[in-house]
Design an enzyme around this catalytic site. Structure first.
Site, PDB file in Angstrom:
ATOM      1  N   GLU A 260      17.848 -12.850  -0.043  1.00 50.42           N
ATOM      2  CA  GLU A 260      19.024 -12.014   0.169  1.00 50.42           C
ATOM      3  C   GLU A 260      19.177 -11.597   1.642  1.00 50.42           C
ATOM      4  O   GLU A 260      18.235 -11.053   2.238  1.00 50.42           O
ATOM      5  CB  GLU A 260      18.916 -10.776  -0.737  1.00 50.42           C
ATOM      6  CG  GLU A 260      20.010  -9.750  -0.563  1.00 50.42           C
ATOM      7  CD  GLU A 260      21.407 -10.265  -0.936  1.00 50.42           C
ATOM      8  OE1 GLU A 260      21.528 -11.089  -1.866  1.00 50.42           O
ATOM      9  OE2 GLU A 260      22.375  -9.831  -0.279  1.00 50.42           O
TER      10      GLU A 260
ATOM     11  N   THR B 135      26.460 -14.311  -2.432  1.00 55.18           N
ATOM     12  CA  THR B 135      25.221 -14.890  -2.975  1.00 55.18           C
ATOM     13  C   THR B 135      25.505 -16.050  -3.933  1.00 55.18           C
ATOM     14  O   THR B 135      24.791 -17.051  -3.944  1.00 55.18           O
ATOM     15  CB  THR B 135      24.415 -13.786  -3.703  1.00 55.18           C
ATOM     16  OG1 THR B 135      24.052 -12.807  -2.738  1.00 55.18           O
ATOM     17  CG2 THR B 135      23.165 -14.327  -4.348  1.00 55.18           C
TER      18      THR B 135
ATOM     19  N   HIS C 266      18.890  -6.352  -0.081  1.00 55.21           N
ATOM     20  CA  HIS C 266      20.351  -6.235  -0.230  1.00 55.21           C
ATOM     21  C   HIS C 266      20.859  -4.976   0.464  1.00 55.21           C
ATOM     22  O   HIS C 266      20.181  -3.946   0.479  1.00 55.21           O
ATOM     23  CB  HIS C 266      20.727  -6.194  -1.724  1.00 55.21           C
ATOM     24  CG  HIS C 266      22.173  -6.486  -1.974  1.00 55.21           C
ATOM     25  ND1 HIS C 266      23.170  -5.574  -1.705  1.00 55.21           N
ATOM     26  CD2 HIS C 266      22.791  -7.607  -2.414  1.00 55.21           C
ATOM     27  CE1 HIS C 266      24.344  -6.116  -1.997  1.00 55.21           C
ATOM     28  NE2 HIS C 266      24.139  -7.362  -2.421  1.00 55.21           N
TER      29      HIS C 266
ATOM     30  N   ASP D 155      20.668 -16.492   2.159  1.00 57.57           N
ATOM     31  CA  ASP D 155      21.947 -16.776   1.499  1.00 57.57           C
ATOM     32  C   ASP D 155      23.155 -16.539   2.397  1.00 57.57           C
ATOM     33  O   ASP D 155      24.095 -17.330   2.408  1.00 57.57           O
ATOM     34  CB  ASP D 155      22.081 -16.018   0.160  1.00 57.57           C
ATOM     35  CG  ASP D 155      22.012 -14.500   0.273  1.00 57.57           C
ATOM     36  OD1 ASP D 155      21.798 -13.981   1.379  1.00 57.57           O
ATOM     37  OD2 ASP D 155      22.175 -13.827  -0.772  1.00 57.57           O
ATOM     38  N   HIS D 156      23.139 -15.439   3.151  1.00 57.56           N
ATOM     39  CA  HIS D 156      24.305 -15.113   3.982  1.00 57.56           C
ATOM     40  C   HIS D 156      23.919 -14.008   4.955  1.00 57.56           C
ATOM     41  O   HIS D 156      22.769 -13.537   4.951  1.00 57.56           O
ATOM     42  CB  HIS D 156      25.498 -14.696   3.111  1.00 57.56           C
ATOM     43  CG  HIS D 156      25.168 -13.627   2.108  1.00 57.56           C
ATOM     44  ND1 HIS D 156      24.786 -12.354   2.462  1.00 57.56           N
ATOM     45  CD2 HIS D 156      25.112 -13.649   0.744  1.00 57.56           C
ATOM     46  CE1 HIS D 156      24.543 -11.627   1.383  1.00 57.56           C
ATOM     47  NE2 HIS D 156      24.716 -12.404   0.320  1.00 57.56           N
TER      48      HIS D 156
HETATM   49  C1  GP9 Z   1      23.063  -9.527  -7.312  1.00 54.71           C
HETATM   50  C2  GP9 Z   1      22.954 -10.241  -6.025  1.00 54.71           C
HETATM   51  C3  GP9 Z   1      23.917  -9.697  -5.002  1.00 54.71           C
HETATM   52  O1  GP9 Z   1      22.701 -10.231  -8.435  1.00 54.71           O
HETATM   53  O2  GP9 Z   1      22.907 -11.589  -6.137  1.00 54.71           O
HETATM   54  O3  GP9 Z   1      24.828 -10.582  -4.574  1.00 54.71           O
HETATM   55  P1  GP9 Z   1      25.744 -10.345  -3.252  1.00 54.71           P
HETATM   56  O4  GP9 Z   1      26.323  -8.943  -3.383  1.00 54.71           O
HETATM   57  O5  GP9 Z   1      24.846 -10.425  -2.047  1.00 54.71           O
HETATM   58  O6  GP9 Z   1      26.720 -11.428  -3.290  1.00 54.71           O
END
Ligand code: GP9
Length: 411
Positions: free
Chosen positions: A38, A80, A193, A252-253
């Site tokens: 994340e 994500t 996150h 992921d980002h």
């Molecule tokens: C929650 C997580 C968050 O399951 O994958 O996703 P995001 O907010 O980063 O897209």
């Protein structure tokens, strides 16, 4: 006509990914463990704050792994879920919304399904509500044998949105060792996150002037996620998985922290538009091969769309018959990486679109001088980038893959 154009584009893309070199099938039958981390960005890899490394475990692992220093996330609004979709399907995410939510019932050539057909046990792991990003439905459609979501984990380490990454990895490994091999395991972390609010007792860095700011807290969260990654590697070694598993780790980002001043202070230098664009779009990619071979820093441009065909290459599964758009990291030849915004790079040029999306109002950079160059140099690759994004959108929204396959000669 359009169908024929698509078919021929994919035929060519498939050919350019195919190379029967010494990495092809070199890890046939290995387990594959993918970790999507994340908000894991590239700018702080190898960096320190207050004399402490931010990602000591990742940095150590880099010495025996392939590390891609110009790897881009290709996500859009689906964040994500877009990173997940692009990596597994080798198609672009959509210009609006998430494919997981909008088109879970359409057909894609995805890695879990392909590996399942090749005899792999496939599972996704994410300690959050299964319904988030429509994962429960989408993972079924993607061919996972199992999806371990929040309800499968003991909540013995509560952090941020859910279970802490350390416990998440520990419990996921327990599930994994009970599975038949070879397995394909896809793990999505969560502790780093936004808004990065780790309890003080878990913070280990001295972030100095960033203390108690969003940026400082972000670095703390990444430091924790990195420690968890270190424990995962130790656990894999303990459980006898290290020498028969490909470990593929990527971010992921971005972290949604866009104030340039943070990055300038952290890196100790002024940043240009190009620097800043790369910082916000680059995530790290690390591949550890079971025998530790081919370790080094690879600076070729690469992106999330490259995951499925590259892993298939290592496992000896040709990807040319599949409707995938990414590169094979292990094939020679030029690489072209297109971001969802329409930005792109071929390793020599880097194009940044303008907010009004008019080609002429964008900026074309020469990556050797890192200065702006004549916009016309970016025109042809811009047309190609635009075409790829449109083609991917049509394929997804129109559910064209089954139709294209019907008419295709077997390759
Ligand atoms: C929650 C997580 C968050 O399951 O994958 O996703 P995001 O907010 O980063 O897209």
């Amino acid at each position: 006509d359009e169908k024929e154009k698509f078919a021929s584009w994919f035929r060519q893309a498939g050919e350019s990914r195919t190379e029967n070199n010494d990495t092809f099938a070199a890890y046939q039958g290995s387990n594959v463990l993918v970790v999507q981390v994340e908000a894991f960005m590239n700018f702080m890899i190898g960096k320190e704050i207050g004399g402490q490394e931010i990602t000591p475990n990742f940095n150590k692992l880099m010495q025996e792994s392939l590390y891609y220093s110009n790897y881009y996330h290709q996500t859009g609004q689906g964040r994500t879920s877009d990173a997940d979709f692009s990596s597994q399907s080798s198609l672009h995410p959509l210009p609006t919304g998430s494919v997981f939510v909008r088109y879970p019932d359409h057909t894609y050539d995805v890695l879990p399904q392909i590996l399942k057909s090749a005899g792999y046990e496939t599972a996704a792991f994410h300690a959050y509500e299964g319904s988030f990003w429509n994962r429960t439905n989408m993972y079924k459609a993607m061919g996972y044998d199992r999806f371990y979501s929040k309800k499968d984990y003991q909540m013995d380490e509560s952090l941020g949105w859910s279970l802490g990454d350390k416990s998440f990895f520990r419990q996921s490994l327990e599930f994994m060792v009970a599975e038949p091999q070879p397995f394909y395991s896809f793990l999505i972390t969560l502790s780093s996150h936004h808004p990065y609010s780790l309890p003080a007792s878990i913070r280990e860095l001295d972030t100095g002037e960033f203390k108690d700011t969003l940026f400082g807290n972000y670095l703390e969260s990444i430091h924790y996620a990195d420690a968890a990654l270190g424990e995962l590697v130790e656990g894999m070694k303990r459980d006898g998985l290290w020498e028969n598993t490909i470990l593929y780790v990527y971010g992921d980002h971005d972290n949604s922290i866009t104030e340039q001043a943070n990055y300038e202070k952290f890196l100790g230098k002024p940043l240009s538009e190009l620097d800043m664009h790369q910082i916000m779009n680059q995530v790290p990619l690390l591949i550890h091969l079971p025998d530790g071979k081919a370790a080094g820093v690879y600076d070729q441009p690469a992106g999330q769309l490259d995951m499925a065909p590259s892993l298939m290459h290592l496992l000896g599964i040709p990807s040319d018959a599949y409707y995938m758009m990414g590169n094979n990291l292990f094939a020679s030849g030029d690489k072209f990486v297109v971001l969802r915004s329409g930005a792109f790079t071929d390793g020599k040029l880097y194009y940044i679109p303008s907010p009004d999306n008019l080609f002429e109002n964008g900026n074309c950079y020469d990556l050797t001088t890192r200065e702006k160059t004549d916009i016309e140099r970016c025109r042809i690759p811009h047309e190609e980038a635009k075409e790829r994004l449109q083609m991917s959108d049509k394929l997804i929204m129109g559910d064209f893959i089954p139709e294209l396959k019907e008419g295709a000669p077997s390759r």
